[in-house]
Design a protein around this motif. Structure first.
Motif, PDB file in Angstrom:
ATOM      1  N   ASP A 140       1.010  -1.056  -0.043  1.00 39.89           N
ATOM      2  CA  ASP A 140       0.074  -0.122  -0.043  1.00 39.89           C
ATOM      3  C   ASP A 140       0.962   1.258  -0.008  1.00 39.89           C
TER       4      ASP A 140
ATOM      5  N   VAL B 136      -3.023  -2.854  -6.019  1.00 43.68           N
ATOM      6  CA  VAL B 136      -2.708  -1.464  -6.317  1.00 43.68           C
ATOM      7  C   VAL B 136      -3.729  -0.500  -6.364  1.00 43.68           C
ATOM      8  N   ARG B 137      -3.678   0.568  -5.794  1.00 43.26           N
ATOM      9  CA  ARG B 137      -4.730   1.596  -5.800  1.00 43.26           C
ATOM     10  C   ARG B 137      -4.793   2.091  -7.357  1.00 43.26           C
TER      11      ARG B 137
ATOM     12  N   ARG C 297      -2.109   4.745  -9.507  1.00 46.27           N
ATOM     13  CA  ARG C 297      -0.855   4.701  -9.133  1.00 46.27           C
ATOM     14  C   ARG C 297       0.297   4.167  -9.912  1.00 46.27           C
TER      15      ARG C 297
ATOM     16  N   PRO D 204       2.626   1.683  -9.710  1.00 47.51           N
ATOM     17  CA  PRO D 204       3.831   1.631  -9.498  1.00 47.51           C
ATOM     18  C   PRO D 204       4.701   0.805 -10.295  1.00 47.51           C
TER      19      PRO D 204
ATOM     20  N   ARG E 155      -2.343  -0.658 -14.714  1.00 48.54           N
ATOM     21  CA  ARG E 155      -2.301  -0.539 -13.103  1.00 48.54           C
ATOM     22  C   ARG E 155      -0.769  -0.822 -12.688  1.00 48.54           C
ATOM     23  N   VAL E 156       0.071  -1.199 -13.327  1.00 54.86           N
ATOM     24  CA  VAL E 156       1.493  -1.263 -12.813  1.00 54.86           C
ATOM     25  C   VAL E 156       2.326  -0.914 -14.234  1.00 54.86           C
TER      26      VAL E 156
END
Length: 280
Positions: free
Chosen positions: A47, A87-88, A91, A93, A128-129
């Motif tokens: 998070d 994953v929010r 974001r 990441p 998403r990532v």
């Protein structure tokens, strides 16, 4: 503005512990997560992360070849999917995951790895990532853990012969310090690397017979005694997903400039020297 948060999953492991020590010198915040966390807890630990390094793919026994072990599949595939789900939105990441450079299918990990890589690539396409898969060859750098080099060093120190099953087999041996610099290079070039898998290694095969002789000689030099014998036994052991695998790092180097810098002779000398100190 806060420094970026880097989450290391498998932070107490062979590679993870060294990565955490290196990150401690960088202007980042570190969240170190050990390998014992269940999948939901490990996923929850990301998070707020800007970077996630997923090194927690080994099985409970510490090897890649734990056939039939559900834990292997949960670590390889289930955790990657859980990380993506955790994953929010918005974001995206950086997620760097490691696997092997061999041919899929030889072991439990070899069978699960493609699914984990595909899951990470799909999540990258969905925004998403920014997922990066690094395929590693045989990693070495210590005598107190798993791996062919560690096993050979321990046997040689104990005065036991080194038994080969298939002396023509070759391996690409990558020192753990070079693995850490490759991980850092992947993070630094995440946008250019995201969405694909990349081979990382020396690109230079070493015959297992020659490696065995070098380890026997290195231990003998430290101990001041004759080298232990190297014995070839037949039939060869069943092929696994490391055997004969040589990682070609040309594409990864072209993007990041990374090269393996620890020569095998120096790396083996360090492993043997440290192991002998531990045995005093």
């Amino acid at each position: 503005m806060s420094p970026p948060l880097v989450v290391v999953l498998g932070a107490s492991g062979f590679v993870g512990a060294r990565l955490v020590r290196m990150l401690a010198r960088c202007p980042v915040r570190i969240r170190a997560v050990g390998p014992a966390r269940p999948v939901p807890a490990a996923a929850g630990a990301i998070d707020g992360a800007d970077v996630v390094v997923h090194l927690a793919a080994r099985t409970a026994t510490g090897g890649w070849d734990d056939d039939g072990n559900a834990l292997a599949e949960r670590a390889d595939v289930g955790l990657v999917r859980a990380l993506v789900a955790a994953v929010r939105p918005g974001r995206a990441p950086v997620v760097v995951s490691t696997s092997t450079a061999g041919v899929p299918g030889g072991s439990a990990h070899g069978r699960h790895r493609p699914a984990a890589e595909l899951a990470l690539a799909a999540a990258t396409r969905a925004g998403r990532v920014r997922g990066i898969s690094l395929r590693l060859p045989s990693v070495y750098g210590t005598a107190d853990g798993p791996g062919m080099v560690a096993r050979m060093v321990r046997r040689a120190i104990a005065g036991q012969p080194l038994v080969l099953r298939g002396e023509a087999a070759e391996r690409d041996l990558l020192h753990v310090d070079d693995v850490v610099t490759a991980l850092l290079a992947a993070i630094a070039h995440a946008d250019a690397l995201a969405g694909r898998h990349w081979a990382v290694g020396t690109g230079t095969p070493v015959r297992v017979a020659e490696l065995s002789a070098a380890i026997a000689a290195a231990v003998a030099e430290h101990r001041g005694r004759a080298p232990v014998p190297v014995v070839v036994a037949e039939p060869p052991a069943p092929a696994d997903d490391h055997r004969g695998a040589v990682a070609d790092p040309v594409a990864f180097h072209a993007v990041t400039g990374w090269v393996a810098r620890v020569p095998l002779a120096a790396g083996l000398a360090d492993v043997v020297g440290c192991a002998l100190l531990d045995s005093v």
